[in-house]
Design an enzyme around this catalytic site. Structure first.
Site, PDB file in Angstrom:
ATOM      1  N   ARG A  83       0.813  -1.233   0.000  1.00  0.00           N
ATOM      2  CA  ARG A  83       0.000   0.000   0.000  1.00  0.00           C
ATOM      3  C   ARG A  83       0.842   1.276   0.000  1.00  0.00           C
ATOM      4  NH1 ARG A  83      -3.034  -3.068   3.564  1.00  0.00           N
ATOM      5  NH2 ARG A  83      -4.863  -3.950   2.549  1.00  0.00           N
ATOM      6  N   HIS A  86       0.805  13.383 -30.425  1.00  0.00           N
ATOM      7  CA  HIS A  86       0.287  12.027 -30.172  1.00  0.00           C
ATOM      8  C   HIS A  86      -0.307  11.433 -31.442  1.00  0.00           C
ATOM      9  CE1 HIS A  86      -0.161  12.852 -25.579  1.00  0.00           C
ATOM     10  NE2 HIS A  86       0.967  12.221 -25.845  1.00  0.00           N
ATOM     11  N   ASN A  98       0.575  19.944 -22.063  1.00  0.00           N
ATOM     12  CA  ASN A  98       0.292  19.184 -23.289  1.00  0.00           C
ATOM     13  C   ASN A  98       0.477  20.011 -24.549  1.00  0.00           C
ATOM     14  OD1 ASN A  98      -0.284  16.712 -22.164  1.00  0.00           O
ATOM     15  ND2 ASN A  98      -2.391  17.293 -21.707  1.00  0.00           N
ATOM     16  N   ARG A 102      -2.741  21.745 -15.482  1.00  0.00           N
ATOM     17  CA  ARG A 102      -1.655  20.912 -15.998  1.00  0.00           C
ATOM     18  C   ARG A 102      -1.756  20.709 -17.507  1.00  0.00           C
ATOM     19  NH1 ARG A 102       0.957  15.553 -13.101  1.00  0.00           N
ATOM     20  NH2 ARG A 102       1.077  16.357 -10.997  1.00  0.00           N
ATOM     21  N   GLU A 123      -4.122  17.063 -11.730  1.00  0.00           N
ATOM     22  CA  GLU A 123      -4.366  17.257 -13.155  1.00  0.00           C
ATOM     23  C   GLU A 123      -5.835  17.491 -13.475  1.00  0.00           C
ATOM     24  OE1 GLU A 123      -1.738  15.652 -16.432  1.00  0.00           O
ATOM     25  OE2 GLU A 123      -3.312  14.173 -16.294  1.00  0.00           O
ATOM     26  N   LYS A 150       3.221  11.408 -11.309  1.00  0.00           N
ATOM     27  CA  LYS A 150       2.394  10.473 -12.095  1.00  0.00           C
ATOM     28  C   LYS A 150       3.185   9.192 -12.323  1.00  0.00           C
ATOM     29  CE  LYS A 150       0.796  13.011 -15.699  1.00  0.00           C
ATOM     30  NZ  LYS A 150      -0.060  13.112 -16.891  1.00  0.00           N
ATOM     31  N   HIS A 193       1.116  18.427 -27.903  1.00  0.00           N
ATOM     32  CA  HIS A 193       0.941  16.982 -27.716  1.00  0.00           C
ATOM     33  C   HIS A 193      -0.274  16.393 -28.437  1.00  0.00           C
ATOM     34  CE1 HIS A 193       4.236  17.273 -24.981  1.00  0.00           C
ATOM     35  NE2 HIS A 193       4.144  16.017 -24.594  1.00  0.00           N
ATOM     36  N   GLU A 219      11.115  18.649 -25.133  1.00  0.00           N
ATOM     37  CA  GLU A 219      10.297  18.929 -23.940  1.00  0.00           C
ATOM     38  C   GLU A 219      10.829  20.165 -23.189  1.00  0.00           C
ATOM     39  OE1 GLU A 219       7.451  17.452 -23.338  1.00  0.00           O
ATOM     40  OE2 GLU A 219       7.545  15.410 -24.134  1.00  0.00           O
ATOM     41  N   LYS A 274       7.726  23.244 -14.398  1.00  0.00           N
ATOM     42  CA  LYS A 274       6.878  22.065 -14.200  1.00  0.00           C
ATOM     43  C   LYS A 274       6.408  22.009 -12.740  1.00  0.00           C
ATOM     44  CE  LYS A 274       5.420  17.632 -14.992  1.00  0.00           C
ATOM     45  NZ  LYS A 274       5.490  16.333 -15.608  1.00  0.00           N
ATOM     46  N   HIS A 308       8.907  10.093 -28.875  1.00  0.00           N
ATOM     47  CA  HIS A 308       7.840  10.976 -28.418  1.00  0.00           C
ATOM     48  C   HIS A 308       8.191  12.465 -28.621  1.00  0.00           C
ATOM     49  CE1 HIS A 308       4.762  12.693 -25.843  1.00  0.00           C
ATOM     50  NE2 HIS A 308       5.717  13.269 -25.127  1.00  0.00           N
TER      51      HIS A 308
END
Ligand SMILES: NC(=O)c1ccc[n+]([C@@H]2O[C@H](COP(=O)([O-])OP(=O)(O)OC[C@H]3O[C@@H](n4cnc5c(N)ncnc54)[C@H](O)[C@@H]3O)[C@@H](O)[C@H]2O)c1
Ligand SMILES: [Zn+2]
Length: 367
Positions: free
Chosen positions: A123, A254, A247, A243, A239, A145, A250, A187, A229, A267
């Site tokens: 946990r 993507h 993107n 946030r 998010e 994340k 992106h 990035e 960031k 990426h």
């Protein structure tokens, strides 16, 4: 050494990011100073284990830590529940208990899997992030994340789990393949575009040095990028909205990655094309001045990356539609109101994105 703090809501612990050349050798000292648990599983991948495993273990053992290396295969293919299950097996077999900690030593794949294991084993165990790719140093290691992929899609299984601290040593980028470094630089450019005008000017002014991997330049840029960031994450830990600016580039990126079957672009390379398209849309909508638009475009065009392959319009449309941000009805699209200033716009339509793809084609046709 430069330090910055990721400040989080009261119910989540805030944590520092330490940035400095040669810091990997200080990992044990810093962990001890912060009273990190005395027994640590260092989760890494086989490539990074070969390059930096010994340094990390020596740094920990040198100050009295008991540390063991657990290596997964390198690459996105290892970001699965199977890998997590294999790591749980090892931790159980080696009797790691609630008094132990985890250290993620590697790129974004290792960070995401190790963080997910840290979030779920018993946990939740405390963990440290030691990112070793530029992408991980400026992007994935800050924000908490974690997760793994599912055959049905990327990052479908995961958790928010903030590390005890992040340790960034820009010197380890010296062994990173140049293509990975350049993809990570995309990035860095993104972060500058959404929140740090001065960083963009530094990138422009020293671009050759950045492309060559100058570690002093990189250290300064990583610090600035992490600061942006961290600020965004501080204001939106789960998010919910803000946030989204992360993107930038992106949605198109993507779709380009997906339409080329992943594996053609890294990426960051796809995102670099995506940002050129998004900057063009920002200019077309009258948000971004032509001069700034051209500066963005020329920097990103000069970032080495594969050419755009032929992508049928309908195929691209299909991939755009699969993007969850569009399926939800309204598309929240990130545009620039200036270099260093992102805005979320509800008025961008699918047709606009298809026009952006056409625009990217015209650029490619230029000598
Ligand atoms: N959690 C987040 O917020 C977040 C954000 C962005 C991306 N990501 C995830 O990050 C992943 C991509 O991360 P990545 O680009 O770092 O890829 P990666 O972790 O696969 O690393 C790329 C390659 O570089 C090698 N490598 C790592 N460090 C090295 C070094 N110092 N020297 C030589 N080789 C080295 C690795 O072994 C690997 O082969 C994706 O899965 C993506 O979903 C997560
Ligand atoms: Zn990205």
């Amino acid at each position: 050494m430069r330090t910055l703090e990721v400040v989080l809501p009261a119910e989540v612990r805030s944590y520092p990011v330490f940035i400095g050349r040669g810091l990997l050798a200080e990992l044990g000292r810093i962990a001890a100073e912060r009273a990190f648990p005395r027994r640590i599983a260092v989760i890494t991948d086989e490539t990074v284990a070969g390059l930096y495993g010994d340094t990390a273990l020596a740094a920990l053992e040198g100050v009295g830590y008991a540390a063991e290396l657990l290596a997964i295969p390198p690459g996105e293919g290892a970001k699965t529940l199977d890998t997590a299950a294999m790591l749980y097996d090892s931790l159980i077999q080696k009797k790691f208990d609630r008094g132990c900690g985890i250290c993620a030593l590697g790129g974004g794949v290792v960070g995401d899997v190790a963080g997910f294991v840290a979030a779920t084993y018993l946990r939740g165990l405390p963990w440290i992030q030691v990112p070793t790719t530029l992408l991980a140093q400026v992007d994935s290691s800050v924000g908490g994340k974690t997760g793994v992929n599912h055959p049905a899609g990327k990052n479908l299984i995961g958790a928010f789990w903030q590390p005890a601290f992040v340790l960034v040593d820009p010197e380890v980028l010296g062994t990173l393949p140049r293509r990975q470094l350049h993809a990570g630089l995309a990035e860095v450019v993104k972060t500058a575009l959404i929140g740090d005008r001065e960083l963009f000017a530094q990138l422009e002014g020293n671009w050759e040095g950045f492309l060559a991997g100058d570690s002093e330049l990189l250290e300064g840029a990583i610090h600035r990028a992490c600061r942006v960031k961290a600020e965004v994450v501080s204001r939106d830990e789960r998010e919910t909205g803000l946030r989204r600016v992360l993107n930038f580039g992106h949605t198109l990126g993507h779709a380009l990655e997906a339409a080329t079957g992943y594996g053609y672009f890294l990426h960051g390379e796809a995102v670099a094309w995506g940002m050129i398209g998004a900057a063009w849309l920002s200019w077309r909508r009258g948000l971004l001045g032509e001069g700034e638009g051209k500066r963005v475009e020329s920097l990103l065009l000069s970032l080495p990356k594969p050419l755009l392959p032929e992508i049928p319009r309908e195929k691209f449309r299909e991939h755009l539609r699969r993007d969850k941000k569009i399926v939800a009805g309204r598309l929240h699209y990130v545009l620039l109101a200036g270099i260093g200033e992102a805005v979320v716009d509800g008025g961008v339509r699918e047709e606009d994105l298809l026009s952006a793809l056409e625009y990217l084609r015209t650029l490619e046709a230029q000598p």
